[in-house]
Write a protein that holds these residues in place. Structure first.
Motif, PDB file in Angstrom:
ATOM      1  N   ILE A 126       6.917  -3.503  -3.796  1.00  0.00           N
ATOM      2  CA  ILE A 126       6.151  -2.953  -4.920  1.00  0.00           C
ATOM      3  C   ILE A 126       6.949  -3.041  -6.205  1.00  0.00           C
ATOM      4  O   ILE A 126       6.386  -3.210  -7.298  1.00  0.00           O
TER       5      ILE A 126
ATOM      6  N   ARG B  88      -3.528   9.569  -6.556  1.00  0.00           N
ATOM      7  CA  ARG B  88      -3.588   8.265  -5.876  1.00  0.00           C
ATOM      8  C   ARG B  88      -4.462   7.298  -6.664  1.00  0.00           C
ATOM      9  O   ARG B  88      -4.087   6.147  -6.884  1.00  0.00           O
TER      10      ARG B  88
ATOM     11  N   SER C 123       0.839  -1.205   0.000  1.00  0.00           N
ATOM     12  CA  SER C 123       0.000   0.000   0.000  1.00  0.00           C
ATOM     13  C   SER C 123       0.869   1.247   0.000  1.00  0.00           C
ATOM     14  O   SER C 123       1.763   1.397   0.844  1.00  0.00           O
ATOM     15  N   GLN C 124       0.575   2.162  -0.938  1.00  0.00           N
ATOM     16  CA  GLN C 124       1.365   3.395  -1.010  1.00  0.00           C
ATOM     17  C   GLN C 124       1.206   4.269   0.236  1.00  0.00           C
ATOM     18  O   GLN C 124       2.207   4.821   0.727  1.00  0.00           O
TER      19      GLN C 124
ATOM     20  N   THR D 228       5.524   7.995  -2.947  1.00  0.00           N
ATOM     21  CA  THR D 228       5.047   6.631  -2.707  1.00  0.00           C
ATOM     22  C   THR D 228       3.887   6.288  -3.643  1.00  0.00           C
ATOM     23  O   THR D 228       3.723   5.125  -4.020  1.00  0.00           O
ATOM     24  N   GLU D 229       3.112   7.286  -4.036  1.00  0.00           N
ATOM     25  CA  GLU D 229       2.073   7.042  -5.035  1.00  0.00           C
ATOM     26  C   GLU D 229       2.697   6.678  -6.377  1.00  0.00           C
ATOM     27  O   GLU D 229       2.285   5.712  -7.039  1.00  0.00           O
TER      28      GLU D 229
ATOM     29  N   CYS E 226      -2.623   6.219  -9.921  1.00  0.00           N
ATOM     30  CA  CYS E 226      -1.494   5.311  -9.683  1.00  0.00           C
ATOM     31  C   CYS E 226      -1.974   3.928  -9.258  1.00  0.00           C
ATOM     32  O   CYS E 226      -1.418   2.905  -9.673  1.00  0.00           O
ATOM     33  N   LEU E 227      -3.009   3.899  -8.449  1.00  0.00           N
ATOM     34  CA  LEU E 227      -3.583   2.629  -8.015  1.00  0.00           C
ATOM     35  C   LEU E 227      -4.159   1.863  -9.207  1.00  0.00           C
ATOM     36  O   LEU E 227      -3.919   0.666  -9.374  1.00  0.00           O
TER      37      LEU E 227
ATOM     38  N   HIS F 173       3.891   3.182  -7.412  1.00  0.00           N
ATOM     39  CA  HIS F 173       2.917   2.157  -7.805  1.00  0.00           C
ATOM     40  C   HIS F 173       2.992   1.880  -9.311  1.00  0.00           C
ATOM     41  O   HIS F 173       3.206   0.740  -9.716  1.00  0.00           O
TER      42      HIS F 173
ATOM     43  N   LEU G 177      -1.430   0.291 -11.496  1.00  0.00           N
ATOM     44  CA  LEU G 177      -0.883  -0.967 -10.983  1.00  0.00           C
ATOM     45  C   LEU G 177      -1.871  -2.103 -11.159  1.00  0.00           C
ATOM     46  O   LEU G 177      -1.514  -3.183 -11.654  1.00  0.00           O
ATOM     47  N   TRP G 178      -3.112  -1.877 -10.782  1.00  0.00           N
ATOM     48  CA  TRP G 178      -4.090  -2.968 -10.820  1.00  0.00           C
ATOM     49  C   TRP G 178      -4.486  -3.330 -12.246  1.00  0.00           C
ATOM     50  O   TRP G 178      -4.644  -4.509 -12.572  1.00  0.00           O
TER      51      TRP G 178
ATOM     52  N   HIS H 125      10.220   0.165  -0.711  1.00  0.00           N
ATOM     53  CA  HIS H 125       9.650  -0.110  -2.031  1.00  0.00           C
ATOM     54  C   HIS H 125      10.078  -1.454  -2.601  1.00  0.00           C
ATOM     55  O   HIS H 125       9.757  -1.755  -3.761  1.00  0.00           O
TER      56      HIS H 125
END
Length: 240
Positions: free
Chosen positions: A214, A107, A11-12, A172-173, A110-111, A176, A114-115, A211
């Protein structure tokens, strides 16, 4: 009992909290909550955070959810350098401005990157449609431009000459989509220089430690079928 942090570095927001606490020498007991194993959905974790999300904090009898609230709580309780969340009214407002903007924009982008690019194909055992992936990455590009042109501009960091909570949350975002193989910093020299500055301010070893997982996201193994049936509706709702 001392400070306890419930985190999963997948999780970011958890990575932001982890880096902040470690960088500032804040003592804490780490409880790993494995999202891909559904540990955040357990009755035991619901006693810490009824929202069943990470990060979560417990400080004695006090519990707290939401990463920005946790970061602000830590800045106020512990003697951290002022630049993280400045006392100067306008500098502080710049940090607040970014934190208010990013939650539903960068956020989310970026989420989704990744998904859509990595995690859903693992869960579903088939890639998302090319159209969906193109739309996701196009939306990410739009908000990367906003990040660079509106927030970073020609500064070393998002809120001024020194690192702040805004930079920590932002980097951190962005890691991802980097973990998904997206070339986020390619062709964006100001953003690339900013990343180098953030890593240097945090410390390369700590940055890489936070990181490590990730950056190996493409090698992740999905949960078993029963757990996937439980997790997938929550994941899909989260990335809509």
């Amino acid at each position: 009992m001392g400070l306890e942090l419930y985190l999963d570095l997948l999780s970011q927001p958890c990575r932001a909290v982890y880096i902040f606490a470690k960088k500032n020498g804040i003592p804490f007991e780490l409880h790993t909550v494995d999202l891909l194993k559904g540990q955040h959905l357990s009755d035991a974790f619901a006693q810490v955070n009824p929202l069943q999300k990470v990060p979560a904090l417990r400080d004695g009898d006090f519990t707290l959810s939401e990463s920005v609230a946790i970061l602000l709580y830590l800045t106020r309780k512990y003697k951290v350098p002022d630049y993280w969340y400045p006392q100067d009214l306008q500098a502080c407002a710049r940090v607040d401005e970014y934190l208010a903007w990013q939650h539903k924009t960068l956020r989310r982008n970026c989420l989704r990157a990744l998904w859509h690019k990595v995690m859903l194909p693992l869960f579903l055992r088939e890639p998302v449609s090319p159209e969906t992936l193109r739309a996701t990455l196009a939306e990410l590009d739009v908000n990367l431009k906003v990040l660079e042109d509106k927030f970073l501009q020609n500064k070393a960091f998002l809120a001024g000459p020194q690192i702040s909570l805004a930079d920590l949350v932002a980097i951190t975002e962005l890691m991802h989509p980097v973990g998904a193989g997206c070339q986020v910093f390619e062709g964006r020299p100001k953003l690339a220089a900013w990343r180098q500055g953030v890593e240097a301010a945090v410390g390369e070893a700590l940055f890489q430690e936070a990181h490590e997982f990730i950056l190996k996201a493409k090698d992740s193994q999905p949960a078993d079928d029963t757990l996937k049936q439980k997790l997938l509706p929550k994941v899909l709702a989260m990335i809509q």
